[in-house]
Design an enzyme around this catalytic site. Structure first.
Site, PDB file in Angstrom:
ATOM      1  N   ASN A 633      -1.319  25.434  11.023  1.00 22.87           N
ATOM      2  CA  ASN A 633      -2.195  24.484  11.571  1.00 22.87           C
ATOM      3  C   ASN A 633      -3.707  24.861  11.781  1.00 22.87           C
ATOM      4  O   ASN A 633      -4.551  24.331  11.869  1.00 22.87           O
ATOM      5  CB  ASN A 633      -1.605  23.715  12.813  1.00 22.87           C
ATOM      6  N   ARG A 772      -3.700  20.969  23.822  1.00 19.16           N
ATOM      7  CA  ARG A 772      -2.665  20.175  24.614  1.00 19.16           C
ATOM      8  C   ARG A 772      -3.214  19.539  25.729  1.00 19.16           C
ATOM      9  O   ARG A 772      -4.121  19.711  26.363  1.00 19.16           O
ATOM     10  CB  ARG A 772      -1.524  21.244  25.095  1.00 19.16           C
ATOM     11  N   GLN A 801       3.234  11.993  24.833  1.00 20.49           N
ATOM     12  CA  GLN A 801       3.121  11.657  23.579  1.00 20.49           C
ATOM     13  C   GLN A 801       4.386  10.733  23.087  1.00 20.49           C
ATOM     14  O   GLN A 801       5.566  11.462  23.371  1.00 20.49           O
ATOM     15  CB  GLN A 801       2.691  12.662  22.569  1.00 20.49           C
ATOM     16  N   HIS A 825      -2.173  12.177  17.863  1.00 20.56           N
ATOM     17  CA  HIS A 825      -2.121  13.660  17.520  1.00 20.56           C
ATOM     18  C   HIS A 825      -1.822  13.593  16.158  1.00 20.56           C
ATOM     19  O   HIS A 825      -0.701  13.868  15.635  1.00 20.56           O
ATOM     20  CB  HIS A 825      -0.862  14.172  18.311  1.00 20.56           C
TER      21      HIS A 825
END
Length: 878
Positions: A633, A772, A801, A825
């Protein structure tokens, strides 16, 4: 509770409802545009995940008024029956409402309109909606179609999205009663139902206890009643608003009174696909994993499509559904052939399953099986002649039908009768005993061919025995042996003793057994987007692209999005799971208590980066390995950080909202817009992502770049980015105009950005968090934005989430009406990133299965110990 009986989105209704006992707030406007009445305060069902109205929608965080919303919902380009205002800045419109409207106290609609605070009481509230009604429309009242062709109405029936009354939803074009019943009739289904004015459902029988709707309240179309049961089938059809097409959660049901073509029979085989008979199926758990499009469905079109997509099991159901898979999953089990009683829509002479019943076929893709079939094929001439000889000389009329059945089975396994004329007629077989033994051993080995083989041999044996005086005949020996040999393919028969693992299947089809290792993946739903875009690998629908690989190794692969609560799929399956795959975007929270229940768990894989949803200390204690796809990522998130910094500093979001709503006041935007050049920017965390962010900031000519990390950057990298390391977080935030968080969540960072820390920020700084959500205290950050201590906060990570609708980060704004750059997200799950973490997940699994070493950077928890400092210091031997 107040219920509204409305019409479909394609129909405008003019009748004005009466709202007994509902009053307006005194400070709501007393004069509305012509034709509008209201406002009335109701519960906003979006608190349960649904939009209030879906016909049209817009948001104005600074200029929303009642008049602006009503003008939007009734304009020259569009005219809707209802308008709803929520939270003081959200406006939505529609001609119907698909859910029950529950009235609440008028004082609960207390949000002031953002464009006119004096209009408090008419712009909704938190999970509350102020609803207005427009009577400027033409009345069209739909009527019930009593019959059409051989279809007769059965009236209005209850339905539910979680327990459907009819099984199959079909495409009926621009929906009318006539188009729906025609679509059901074309598929050989005798029940048709219309719902929500646009949906067409078909089936052969009612399911899930569906019953007629009891409308004993006498409610009529267009009426409003204070009664929770006062909803009925009252929506006009999308294709013809004069016809009734069901209602919210209600079906207008029709029954076919004619007869469908009869005479369909089971196709025993198609090329290398062998019939297995009728198997049970159910929803939502499926016997086969994927439904595919097979055109105008026949047995041939279905098995060909499954073969084209490299599946080894095919099943046909409901006359028109084709399902494919590589294993037969629960609830699949052999059932009576009588349950598979529907003709294929593409060929009414073939059986295509039945209601919750699959006509199942297996593909003989094993090289061993194909070789055996070729060997058997070489024996075809002698065997065919032998059978002809028995039929002509001995059996006469006693058992020809049974012999024909036996010959058909022999043909099924690849033999031909091309040389039947070579048979002798002297009562002796030209078929040698060696050949008989070979045929017997080969045929008897094909236990996976199902009940048809066994039953045919038994029937043939029973018919032939009375006709033979000479019990030594090889034909009797062969048939008796086959009939008396237990072909273990029927329900209740087993191929192995209890507690033993079965041998690999002859047909290369992996059936679920107690020995199959279980892999559980918790992914997010992609719905239609995932079906349209197969590169959305991180979704439930596309399963990280792992199913064929895992099932080829004999693993059971369970994929679900259900992760919350004791009844979730996550908590049900974790007790038997060997390998758990999760993602940071829809995390399954593996707590210490859940890990204690996971008696078989050996490996946790994060498809992406960030394993804080797993209790890592518990993983160490239980010697469960935890790995993630490190680096998958990095580029994606670093680019998201840059975008977030720029949209805050440049005041982009309010500017875009202004353009979208048709306004133009540059000064309102420019007063909160700045250049990034000349600013001090710092990163909390300088790992892979933090370092890449610093590199991307260099061309912007910032005044200074700072970082805080427990490790100093290598000298060469520090010289490249010209970044200065500070001693602690407090020093970082006190100097920076922009702070970006690029650190993992652990005990040392959880709740780090709180009220006390925010007070140390430079006044008016911008904060970006793509790491986060729980690193920040949500309400403290929102309060800092509202007060102006922070000029803005942006990111895509949330402390919970999916985030609840009432989360303070959703609607927070700075005093100028901007400063909010929050998104769901997604930064690390771009299509490019998904390809990387799907491939990385597979590589981790391959290494694990083959006993190979894992990439050191991927290992978070190894064999009973931490292998990284990314999740904080662990001084107790962890």
């Amino acid at each position: 509770m107040y219920l509204v009986a409305l019409t479909s989105a394609s129909v405008l209704v003019a009748q004005v409802f009466a709202y007994p006992g509902v009053s307006r707030r005194q400070n709501a406007p007393t004069s509305l545009p012509p034709g509008w009445t209201g406002s009335f305060c109701f519960e906003d069902n979006r608190s349960f995940g649904f939009p209030l109205f879906t016909g049209a929608y817009f948001v104005d965080t600074t200029g929303m008024t009642i008049e602006k919303c009503l003008g939007f919902c009734d304009s020259p380009s569009q005219s809707f029956r209802f308008a709803g205002l929520t939270d003081g800045f959200q406006c939505s419109c529609d001609n119907f409402y698909e859910f029950i409207l529950e009235s609440v106290g008028t004082n609960e609609c207390d949000a002031p309109c953002r464009g006119n605070p004096s209009e408090q009481g008419g712009c909704g509230g938190d999970t509350r909606a102020s609803i207005y009604q427009n009577s400027n429309a033409t009345v069209i009242i739909p009527a019930l179609v009593e019959s059409t062709g051989q279809w007769k109405t059965l009236g209005c029936y209850n339905d539910s999205t979680s327990a459907r009354a009819l099984h199959a939803r079909v495409d009926a074009g621009n929906t009318t009663v006539e188009s729906c019943v025609a679509a059901c009739q074309a598929q050989g289904l005798s029940l048709a139902g219309l719902e929500f004015g646009r949906e067409c459902w078909c089936g052969s029988e009612l399911q899930n206890g569906a019953e007629p709707f009891d409308n004993d309240n006498g409610i009529q179309f267009g009426e409003f009643r204070e009664d929770p049961d006062a909803v009925l089938c009252n929506l006009g059809c999308q294709g013809d608003p004069t016809e009734l097409c069901g209602g919210p959660g209600l079906l207008d049901l029709y029954n076919f009174t004619g007869t469908f073509p009869v005479g369909a029979s089971v196709v025993p085989f198609v090329d290398a696909w062998i019939s297995q008979g009728c198997y049970s199926d159910s929803t939502p758990s499926r016997t086969l994993e994927r439904r595919v499009s097979a055109g105008n469905v026949t047995v041939e079109s279905c098995v060909n499509e499954c073969q084209r997509e490299s599946f080894t099991v095919a099943g046909l159901e409901f006359a028109q559904e084709c399902w494919c898979g590589n294993q037969i999953s629960a609830p699949g089990a052999p059932i009576s052939q009588e349950s598979c009683n529907q003709a294929c829509v593409g060929n009414n002479t073939e059986v295509c399953g039945g209601p919750n019943a699959l006509e199942l076929y297996l593909f003989q893709n094993s090289p061993q099986v194909i070789g055996d079939l070729q060997e058997l094929n070489g024996l075809s001439e002698s065997l065919a002649g032998f059978l002809d000889n028995i039929t002509a000389s001995n059996v006469q009329t006693t058992g020809p039908e049974a012999l024909v059945g036996l010959q058909g089975i022999i043909n099924t396994v690849g033999m031909t009768q091309s040389n039947a004329s070579a048979a002798t007629n002297d009562g002796q077989s030209p078929f040698s005993s060696n050949n008989v033994d070979l045929v017997v051993s080969k045929l008897q080995s094909y236990v996976s061919f199902g009940t048809q083989l066994s039953d045919a041999f038994i029937a043939a044996s029973a018919a032939l025995r009375p006709s033979f005086q000479d019990e030594s005949l090889e034909g009797i020996d062969m048939i008796s042996f086959l009939a008396d040999s237990a072909v273990p393919s029927r329900a209740g028969d087993t191929l192995h003793h209890e507690g033993e693992c079965p041998p690999p299947p002859l047909l290369g089809v992996l059936l679920p057994t107690p020995c199959a290792p279980q892999v559980l993946a918790i992914l997010y739903n992609g719905f239609q987007a995932a079906k349209a875009e197969p590169r959305l690998l991180g979704t439930v629908e596309n399963e990280l692209g792992l199913r064929k690989y895992l099932e080829s190794l004999g693993h059971e692969y369970i994929v679900t999005s259900s992760k919350e609560g004791p009844d979730s799929d996550f908590q049900k399956h974790i007790v038997d799971t060997d390998i758990l795959i999760t993602t940071p975007f829809h995390p399954g929270y593996l707590t210490k208590d859940l890990m204690a229940k996971a008696k078989n768990l050996k490996l946790c894989v994060t498809a992406g980066v960030g394993s804080d949803h797993i209790d890592l200390d518990a993983a160490v204690d239980r010697k469960v390995q935890v790995l993630e796809v490190t680096g998958s990522n990095v580029t994606s998130v670093a680019e998201q950080v840059m975008m977030s910094i720029l949209l805050l500093v440049r005041n982009f979001v309010p500017a875009h909202e202004m353009a979208a709503r048709g306004d133009w006041q540059v000064s309102d935007i420019a007063r909160g817009a700045f250049d990034l050049e000349g600013k001090v920017v710092g990163t909390l965390g300088a790992g892979r992502i933090g370092r890449l962010v610093l590199e991307r900031l260099v061309p912007f000519n910032c005044k200074e770049l700072l970082y805080y990390d427990y490790n100093a950057l290598p000298a060469a990298e520090q010289d490249t980015v010209h970044a200065r390391r500070v001693a602690n977080v407090e020093e970082l935030v006190a100097q920076c105009d922009v702070v970006t968080i690029n650190a993992p969540l652990h005990d040392g960072t959880r709740g780090l950005i709180n009220q006390a820390m925010l007070a140390k920020f430079k006044p008016g700084a911008w904060l970006v968090n793509t790491a986060r959500g729980a690193i920040c205290i949500a309400e403290d950050v929102a309060a800092a934005v509202r007060s102006g201590q922070l000029a803005g906060y942006a990111g895509d990570v949330w402390d919970v989430q999916p985030a609840p609708r009432t989360h303070p980060w959703r609607a927070m704004q700075n005093p100028l009406g901007g400063g909010n750059g929050m998104t769901p997200h997604y930064s690390g799950t771009t299509l490019d990133a998904q390809a990387r973490y799907a491939e990385g997940t597979r590589q981790i699994l391959e290494n694990f299965f083959e006993g190979k070493a894992q990439k050191p950077a991927d290992i978070i928890v190894g064999e009973g110990k931490y292998e990284t400092r990314s999740y904080g210091e662990h001084p107790h031997g962890h």
